[in-house]
Every structure is written in C-alpha cells, then in structure tokens.
Design an enzyme around this catalytic site. Structure first.
Site, PDB file in Angstrom:
ATOM      1  N   SER A 250       0.823  -1.339   0.046  1.00  0.00           N
ATOM      2  CA  SER A 250      -0.116  -0.106  -0.046  1.00  0.00           C
ATOM      3  C   SER A 250       0.912   1.141   0.159  1.00  0.00           C
ATOM      4  O   SER A 250       1.941   1.254   0.042  1.00  0.00           O
ATOM      5  CB  SER A 250      -0.897   0.048   1.128  1.00  0.00           C
ATOM      6  OG  SER A 250      -0.265   0.528   2.423  1.00  0.00           O
ATOM      7  N   GLY A 251       0.271   2.273  -0.140  1.00  0.00           N
ATOM      8  CA  GLY A 251       0.838   3.727  -0.062  1.00  0.00           C
ATOM      9  C   GLY A 251       0.794   4.386   1.122  1.00  0.00           C
ATOM     10  O   GLY A 251       1.323   5.589   1.362  1.00  0.00           O
ATOM     11  N   ASP A 252       0.205   3.697   2.206  1.00  0.00           N
ATOM     12  CA  ASP A 252       0.343   4.176   3.474  1.00  0.00           C
ATOM     13  C   ASP A 252       0.410   2.944   4.451  1.00  0.00           C
ATOM     14  O   ASP A 252       0.697   1.911   3.984  1.00  0.00           O
ATOM     15  CB  ASP A 252      -1.110   4.962   3.620  1.00  0.00           C
ATOM     16  CG  ASP A 252      -0.688   6.001   4.849  1.00  0.00           C
ATOM     17  OD1 ASP A 252      -0.066   5.994   5.736  1.00  0.00           O
ATOM     18  OD2 ASP A 252      -1.259   7.270   4.652  1.00  0.00           O
ATOM     19  N   ASP A 253      -0.041   3.035   5.654  1.00  0.00           N
ATOM     20  CA  ASP A 253       0.253   2.217   6.652  1.00  0.00           C
ATOM     21  C   ASP A 253      -0.425   0.809   6.425  1.00  0.00           C
ATOM     22  O   ASP A 253      -1.586   1.065   5.912  1.00  0.00           O
ATOM     23  CB  ASP A 253      -0.259   2.610   8.080  1.00  0.00           C
ATOM     24  CG  ASP A 253       0.577   3.754   8.840  1.00  0.00           C
ATOM     25  OD1 ASP A 253       1.734   3.972   8.171  1.00  0.00           O
ATOM     26  OD2 ASP A 253      -0.009   4.716   9.139  1.00  0.00           O
ATOM     27  N   SER A 284       5.518  -1.505   2.230  1.00  0.00           N
ATOM     28  CA  SER A 284       5.013   0.002   1.871  1.00  0.00           C
ATOM     29  C   SER A 284       6.053   0.703   2.086  1.00  0.00           C
ATOM     30  O   SER A 284       6.374   1.327   3.555  1.00  0.00           O
ATOM     31  CB  SER A 284       3.800   0.238   3.304  1.00  0.00           C
ATOM     32  OG  SER A 284       3.307   1.399   3.115  1.00  0.00           O
TER      33      SER A 284
END
Ligand SMILES: *[C@@H]1O[C@H](CO)[C@@H](O)[C@H](O)[C@H]1NC(C)=O
Ligand SMILES: *[C@@H]1O[C@H](CO)[C@@H](O)[C@H](O)[C@H]1NC(C)=O
Ligand SMILES: *[C@@H]1O[C@H](CO)[C@@H](O)[C@H](O)[C@H]1NC(C)=O
Ligand SMILES: *[C@@H]1O[C@H](CO)[C@@H](O)[C@H](O)[C@H]1NC(C)=O
Ligand SMILES: *[C@@H]1O[C@H](CO)[C@@H](O)[C@H](O)[C@H]1NC(C)=O
Ligand SMILES: *[C@@H]1O[C@H](CO)[C@@H](O)[C@H](O)[C@H]1NC(C)=O
Ligand SMILES: *[C@@H]1O[C@H](CO)[C@@H](O)[C@H](O)[C@H]1NC(C)=O
Ligand SMILES: *[C@@H]1O[C@H](CO)[C@@H](O)[C@H](O)[C@H]1NC(C)=O
Length: 473
Positions: A250-253, A284
């Site tokens: 993912s692009g975040d946590d 990530s």
C-alpha cells in the site's frame, strides 16, 4: 418480487443426493435443522435483482434493492447475497444484519466514479472533521452501521476501488468532500471480512469503527506504493479484533490502529483494545507495517502482534502521537518480526502534529507506556531506532529484547536517537541507546508477552460449504 432461495431446501436436496454416495461429501457441520454452520437460511443472486455484470451498467440499484429485500430474513435464519462471475460496476450500498455478501472467485466489484452514486455522511463523531477536507465525507463503497452478525467474503473475489480518479482529485486539491473508503462498518458487533482481494481503494481499505468482535482475515490488499492514504486495515475504537493472514501492499500504513482525533476523540472516548495481529506481510516503502495512531485520542490498549513480515517498508510497529491527542497507548506486545530493507526498525514520534482544527487542548498529553518488542531480525536497515517522546511527557516502560539488525551499506551514522523515553533492552545488536540499558549483558531476558488468549482468537469463521452454483453472466 425477485426470487429468494430457501437454502435449507437446497441443503436437504443436496444431502439426499449425496447420502446415496457418501455422507462425508457434505463438508461442514450440519446443524440439527439441516443447515451447515456458517450458512444463512436464505440466499439470492445479484442477477435476481437485475444485476448486469458487463463492467459498464450500474448495479447500485440492484445491490440496494437486493439487500433491502434480504434484510427481511434477518430473524428467519439470515440471508446471503451471491455476486456471480462478472464485472459489477456499483456505487455505495449498505449492508444489513445476519447477512453475508459473497463474491464468487471470478466476481469483480468495480467502484463507480460517478459521485452521485455515493451518499454523503457527516464526519465521524470521534474525528469531528473529514480527513481530507473538513466537510462531510462520501459513504464507503460497502457500508454498514448498527449491525449484528455481518460477513463479507468470497472465494478470493475482488473489490476494485478504481482509485485513480480520487487520487488525482486529492492531489489536485479538487475534493469538496473526504474520499470514500472501500469497506466501513460502524457501531456493529460480530463482523467478519475474509478471503477477498481489495484493489486500488480511493483511500483507506477496511475501516471497522465503534465495533466489537471483528475479524479481518486472509485478505490480499493491493494499491500503488505512492497512492495517497491507501491504508490497509484500520481498526478504530474497536474491541476484540483479529487481523490474521493478510498480505498488504500500500501507499500508507499496512495496518493503522486508531481511536479518534484530538478533542473529538477525547470526547467520544472509545478505545481500541484486545487486538491480535498475526502473520501479516507488508510492503509499504513510505509508511509503517503497523502504526499505532496518529489518531489515538480514545486510547489504544492490549495489542498483540506476532509473526510480522515486512519488505521494503519505512518502519516496523510505529507509534505516532502529538500534544493534544490525550489518552494513551499502553500494553503493546510485539513478538517475531522479520524485516528486510527498512528505513527504521523502531520508530516512535511524539511530535507527529496533524490536528483537525485549532481547538485541540495543549494540556492533553498522551501517555505512552508498556511497549514491548521481542525477537526481531532486520536486514538492510538505514537506522535502528528513532525514539522521540515529548518534553514533560516521557514514553516509559519500553522494552526491546533479542533484536538483530544488519545495517545497509548506506546507513545513518547515528543508529539510535533516543529522547524523552525510558526503558530497558536485552540482547540488541547494534547495542541500544543508553536510555534503554541492558542490565544483564550476555543474557537474553525476554520482554513481557501475555500468556492468555483473546476471546476473538477462538471465534470460527462463518464459512458456508454449500451454496448454489451461480448463473454465469
Ligand atoms: C446507508 O446508511 C446511512 C446511515 O444510516 C445513510 O445515511 C445512507 O443514506 C445509507 N445509504 C444508502 C445507499 O441507503
Ligand atoms: C447506531 O448506534 C449509535 C450508538 O449506539 C447510536 O448513537 C445511533 O443512534 C444508532 N443509529 C441508528 C441509525 O440506529
Ligand atoms: C477461500 O477461497 C478459496 C478459493 O475459493 C477456498 O478454497 C477457501 O476454502 C476459502 N476459505 C475460506 C475460509 O472460506
Ligand atoms: C485464503 O484464500 C486463499 C485464496 O482464496 C485460499 O486458497 C486459502 O485457503 C485461504 N486461506 C484460509 C486460511 O482460508
Ligand atoms: C488472491 O487474488 C490475488 C489477486 O489476484 C492474488 O494475488 C493472490 O495470490 C490470490 N490468493 C490466493 C491464495 O490464491
Ligand atoms: C537495500 O536497501 C537499499 C535502500 O536502502 C536498496 O536500494 C537495496 O536494493 C537493498 N538491497 C537489498 C539486497 O535488498
Ligand atoms: C530470538 O529471535 C529469533 C527470531 O528473530 C528466534 O528465532 C530466536 O529463537 C530468539 N531467541 C530467543 C532466545 O528467544
Ligand atoms: C533525533 O531526534 C531529534 C528530535 O527529538 C531530532 O531533532 C534530531 O535531528 C534527531 N537526530 C538524528 C540523528 O536523527
């Protein structure tokens, strides 16, 4: 009215045929009334309600009317809506109680990019404001509130958020409302989400909030590593949560455990507690494997994370908080992390900032205590630990044991940066900062880890082994 199948009839017919061959062919425990556990007494296909799986026709009405009809069976053994093979474009719809949404392995839900297909909801009470813009927010693609016993599953069927549209608007600052999530369930009990693939969410993927007895299991969650705020799984003000066997890029946590934002979260005051996270794999590069916060103003307590793998990820289990958050993060236990290509192994930030508005209370200091990590192996690391508490608000009771960190060729000169923290360490390579003294060098004294089990660990998944073959679209 569309057909609603009585599954019990189907089971009895199947059982009669199968019994001629061998009773053991019927998998799952058959209940006294003839239904295997995990099955609903009634079922229907999306096509029974006019669904068209051509990837172009909107199925928003089909989903909404199917679920409205099936909600009538909640007190009669519940109901299941089966999404057959096909590509099913849809806007947001709401779930109901005693209900299963089942996606066939070749079913793909495609989230509509027509904003009129997304109802608008007020901000969450514990956030006060939308996360992107301060106004209201779009309802998630799959939404549920005030439910009991709801299951979202399938044979690894897919929910594609088609997020590019929303990411572009976010980056261009063109949003008037906060982006929708893929799945959000509020004020609910007995929630199970398992065996699905989630792609390209507009924002967060799975967001259970103000709920209890929540299981999120065996999901594959994929989003581009630079997509904005595409957090994987965010349990928020929830009690009794099991998050196991998930694979997240993912692009975040990958996982962010939360409980509300500053004065709004403090006022609502619902903590997230009794959480188990096991066998997570995370990629990530710009965020954490598991973040605690930054919104934690209802408190976070009793979290156990075990068997965690991260590759090319910014940090391991990170604490993010700020003055104004109040509440606490306490009794956190992490055992067994295998990390490869990381910026930080350990990261705690008291100065995360990010406030909903100017109304936060400068006296609301978060209490961070009892944070335990053991059995960590990390390779190709830039920095071992950046552990920064707050002035007049030390992070206490930090324990690190049995940690081996191999540094990257290009690593930071300073390996440990510790301020406003206190605790102990045992068996750490490279040796921890002097704020985490090793009191028995040469011996590994393990950090605490609870020996009991959480009740949610024993809850069976509601798996139905009998369902009619869906019509091919
Ligand atoms: C879903 O439920 C919420 C809260 O009750 C409501 O505001 C929203 O309009 C509902 N959405 C649909 C599609 O009915
Ligand atoms: C849902 O539950 C919450 C919390 O108990 C309550 O405040 C709210 O009124 C309920 N909403 C509905 C639509 O029943
Ligand atoms: C998940 O889906 C696969 C493929 O259809 C199936 O074999 C498996 O039994 C499912 N697992 C659960 C827990 O339903
Ligand atoms: C997880 O899902 C995959 C793919 O559907 C399936 O093969 C596997 O059996 C599932 N695992 C569990 C524990 O259900
Ligand atoms: C489930 O589907 C995803 C996406 O297609 C795939 O990457 C994953 O390997 C599948 N899981 C299993 C166990 O088949
Ligand atoms: C080690 O990490 C660096 C980034 O810090 C990365 O460019 C490199 O490919 C990694 N090496 C290995 C062997 O994974
Ligand atoms: C230390 O951690 C490793 C995993 O990184 C584990 O295999 C080993 O058993 C642990 N040793 C002790 C003494 O707990
Ligand atoms: C250590 O943390 C402080 C914040 O407390 C920061 O100002 C400083 O730059 C950090 N030093 C390193 C070497 O990362």
């Amino acid at each position: 009215m569309a057909r609603v199948h009585n599954v019990r009839g189907l089971v009895l017919a199947l059982a009669a045929i199968l019994s001629l061959i061998s009773l053991s062919l019927v998998q799952g425990r058959v209940l006294e009334d003839g239904l295997p556990s995990g099955c609903r007494a009634h079922g229907a296909f999306l096509t029974d309600f006019g669904g068209v799986g051509d990837g172009k026709t909107s199925n928003t009405k089909a989903f909404r009317s199917a679920i409205a009809e099936l909600s009538k069976y909640a007190s009669q053994g519940g109901a299941e809506l089966i999404v057959p093979p096909g590509r099913w474009l849809t806007g947001s719809f709401n779930l109901t109680s005693h209900f299963t949404l089942y996606l066939h392995k070749d079913a793909v839900l495609l989230a509509s990019q027509d904003e009129s297909e997304w109802p608008v909801l007020p901000p969450l009470p514990s956030y006060g404001k939308g996360r992107d813009v301060t106004n209201g927010r779009y309802s998630s693609l799959i939404f549920g509130t005030n439910l009991t016993d709801v299951v979202i599953t399938g044979g690894n069927g897919t929910i594609d958020g088609q997020g590019q549209y929303w990411w572009d608007k976010f980056k261009a600052k063109q949003l008037v409302l906060t982006r929708p999530y893929l799945i959000e369930i509020m004020y609910s009990d007995q929630v199970q989400i398992f065996n699905l693939t989630l792609l390209n969410s507009p924002s967060w993927n799975v967001h259970p909030i103000y709920s209890s007895n929540v299981i999120v299991e065996n999901l594959t969650i994929l989003a581009p590593i630079k997509s904005p705020n595409t957090d994987g799984i965010n349990p928020d003000s929830c009690t009794n949560v099991r998050i196991i066997d998930n694979f997240i890029v993912s692009g975040d946590d990958c996982i962010a455990v939360k409980s509300g934002w500053d004065q709004y979260g403090i006022k609502v005051g619902i903590p997230t507690k009794h959480v188990t996270i096991k066998r997570l794999t995370c990629i990530s590069p710009y965020s954490a494997t598991i973040a605690l916060g930054s919104e934690m103003s209802g408190g976070i307590e009793d979290l156990r994370a075990e068997d965690i793998t991260a590759i090319n990820t910014e940090s391991g289990v990170r604490i993010k908080t700020a003055i104004g958050r109040g509440a606490y993060v306490k009794n956190i236990f992490v055992k067994g992390m295998s990390l490869k290509t990381m910026k930080y192994v350990f990261w705690m930030s008291g100065n995360y900032g990010s406030h909903p508005d100017q109304g936060w209370d400068p006296k609301a200091l978060p209490i961070i205590s009892g944070i335990n990590y053991q059995n960590v192996k990390a390779e190709n690391v830039s920095m071992a630990g950046d552990l920064v508490g707050l002035d007049n608000d030390k992070f206490t009771g930090i324990c690190l044991s049995n940690v081996t960190i191999e540094l990257a060729e290009k690593h930071k000169k300073v390996q440990w940066n510790c301020s406003n923290i206190e605790g102990i360490s045992s068996g750490i390579k490279p040796q921890a900062c002097d704020k985490l003294p090793d009191k028995q060098p040469g011996k590994i004294v393990p950090c605490p880890y609870p020996s009991d089990k959480l009740s949610i660990e024993d809850v069976p998944l509601k798996i139905c082994s009998i369902r009619p073959e869906p019509p091919m679209y």
